[in-house]
Design a protein around this motif. Structure first.
Motif, PDB file in Angstrom:
ATOM      1  N   LEU A  68     -11.794 -14.852 -36.329  1.00 14.54           N
ATOM      2  CA  LEU A  68     -12.883 -14.887 -35.352  1.00 14.54           C
ATOM      3  C   LEU A  68     -13.255 -16.330 -35.001  1.00 14.54           C
ATOM      4  O   LEU A  68     -13.514 -16.658 -33.837  1.00 14.54           O
ATOM      5  N   LYS A  69     -13.267 -17.181 -36.014  1.00  7.63           N
ATOM      6  CA  LYS A  69     -13.597 -18.596 -35.784  1.00  7.63           C
ATOM      7  C   LYS A  69     -12.513 -19.283 -34.957  1.00  7.63           C
ATOM      8  O   LYS A  69     -12.810 -20.035 -34.029  1.00  7.63           O
ATOM      9  N   ARG A  74     -16.768 -13.233 -30.514  1.00  6.11           N
ATOM     10  CA  ARG A  74     -17.618 -12.372 -31.334  1.00  6.11           C
ATOM     11  C   ARG A  74     -16.794 -11.162 -31.765  1.00  6.11           C
ATOM     12  O   ARG A  74     -15.777 -10.827 -31.146  1.00  6.11           O
ATOM     13  N   LYS A  75     -17.268 -10.471 -32.803  1.00  3.45           N
ATOM     14  CA  LYS A  75     -16.509  -9.347 -33.367  1.00  3.45           C
ATOM     15  C   LYS A  75     -16.184  -8.284 -32.335  1.00  3.45           C
ATOM     16  O   LYS A  75     -15.049  -7.809 -32.244  1.00  3.45           O
ATOM     17  N   TYR A  78     -13.716  -9.565 -29.755  1.00  4.44           N
ATOM     18  CA  TYR A  78     -12.416  -9.727 -30.428  1.00  4.44           C
ATOM     19  C   TYR A  78     -11.698  -8.381 -30.535  1.00  4.44           C
ATOM     20  O   TYR A  78     -10.529  -8.261 -30.186  1.00  4.44           O
ATOM     21  N   SER A 154     -20.019  -3.411 -39.208  1.00  5.65           N
ATOM     22  CA  SER A 154     -19.892  -3.759 -37.790  1.00  5.65           C
ATOM     23  C   SER A 154     -18.429  -3.849 -37.380  1.00  5.65           C
ATOM     24  O   SER A 154     -18.063  -3.504 -36.248  1.00  5.65           O
TER      25      SER A 154
END
Length: 245
Positions: A68-69, A74-75, A78, A154
């Motif tokens: 993610l980084k 964002r999740k 992504y 999440s």
């Protein structure tokens, strides 16, 4: 810096050193670069997503947080991009319990999740799209909850491709279904066993204390008894002497 160089650097940062996985990611990237729809995704994100898809298809562990980084997404975004790339690459095959457990590093709950999902399929024969990942995601989350295994809720929700309200509703349904199978009693059984053990220990301790007190009582009763017998004997002797007189 070339695309292949960036891919190698990112694979190193993600802990992917398997040449087969890297080569598969490179192949995915070449295909996507020919598709117009994939051009809406940045090259940096696309490289990371291809590594994710390659690792997942080969059953190799993948560090989502680092991904993610590196992708700068964002999740939810992504996961949506990942789903779109899967379709473009014709990788949109049914998600399995085994694959998801490897992806989330929770393989210890695999059997329980498979039991829940299989029973759910047999119970609800009206499900139109059992291939949809929501059911696998819900079975895995429910099993993690039963086994007290921490997992990113999440992330699972993103994998399920459901809205938050739909996801919560499905989890509630799976929770009740697991309870109907008796699986929710796993924690309760442990709790009851612990309570029974505590109660047993209390009984044993009480018994030992009672025996100790009884022992003391017996010693005290003996002294009283001895004194009473002596008094009685003395009284009998005195009575005899009085009669003889």
């Amino acid at each position: 810096m070339t695309t292949n160089k960036i891919l190698l650097i990112n694979s190193e940062r993600l802990g992917i050193r398997n040449s087969v996985t890297i080569q598969k990611a490179e192949a995915f990237l070449r295909i996507l670069n020919t598709k117009t729809a994939a051009k809406t995704i940045s090259d940096a994100a696309k490289i990371v997503l291809c590594l994710d898809l390659a690792a997942t298809s080969l059953g190799v562990g993948f560090d989502k947080n680092t991904a993610l980084k590196l992708a700068g997404l964002r999740k939810g975004v992504y996961q949506n991009n990942l789903n779109n790339l899967e379709k473009m690459l014709d990788l949109d095959k049914p998600l399995t319990i085994s694959e998801l457990c490897v992806q989330l590093s929770c393989t210890e709950i695999k059997e329980t999740a498979e039991t829940i999902l299989q029973s759910y399929k047999e119970h609800d024969t009206k499900i139109k799209d059992i291939r949809h990942p929501q059911y696998v995601a819900a079975a895995v989350f429910t099993s993690c909850k039963l086994k007290r295994v921490k997992v990113d809720k999440s992330q699972l929700r993103a994998i399920s491709r459901l809205k938050l309200s739909q996801w919560n509703e499905l989890l509630e349904e799976f929770g009740k279904f697991a309870a109907s199978l008796g699986l929710s009693r796993i924690k309760e059984a442990k709790k009851n066993a612990s309570t029974e053990q505590e109660e047993l220990m209390e009984v044993v301790e009480t018994s030992l204390k009672t025996k100790s007190m009884n022992k003391e009582d017996k010693m005290e009763d003996y002294d009283v008894w001895r004194e009473r017998i002596l008094h009685k004997a003395s009284a009998e002797v005195l009575q005899r002497e009085m009669k003889n007189d």
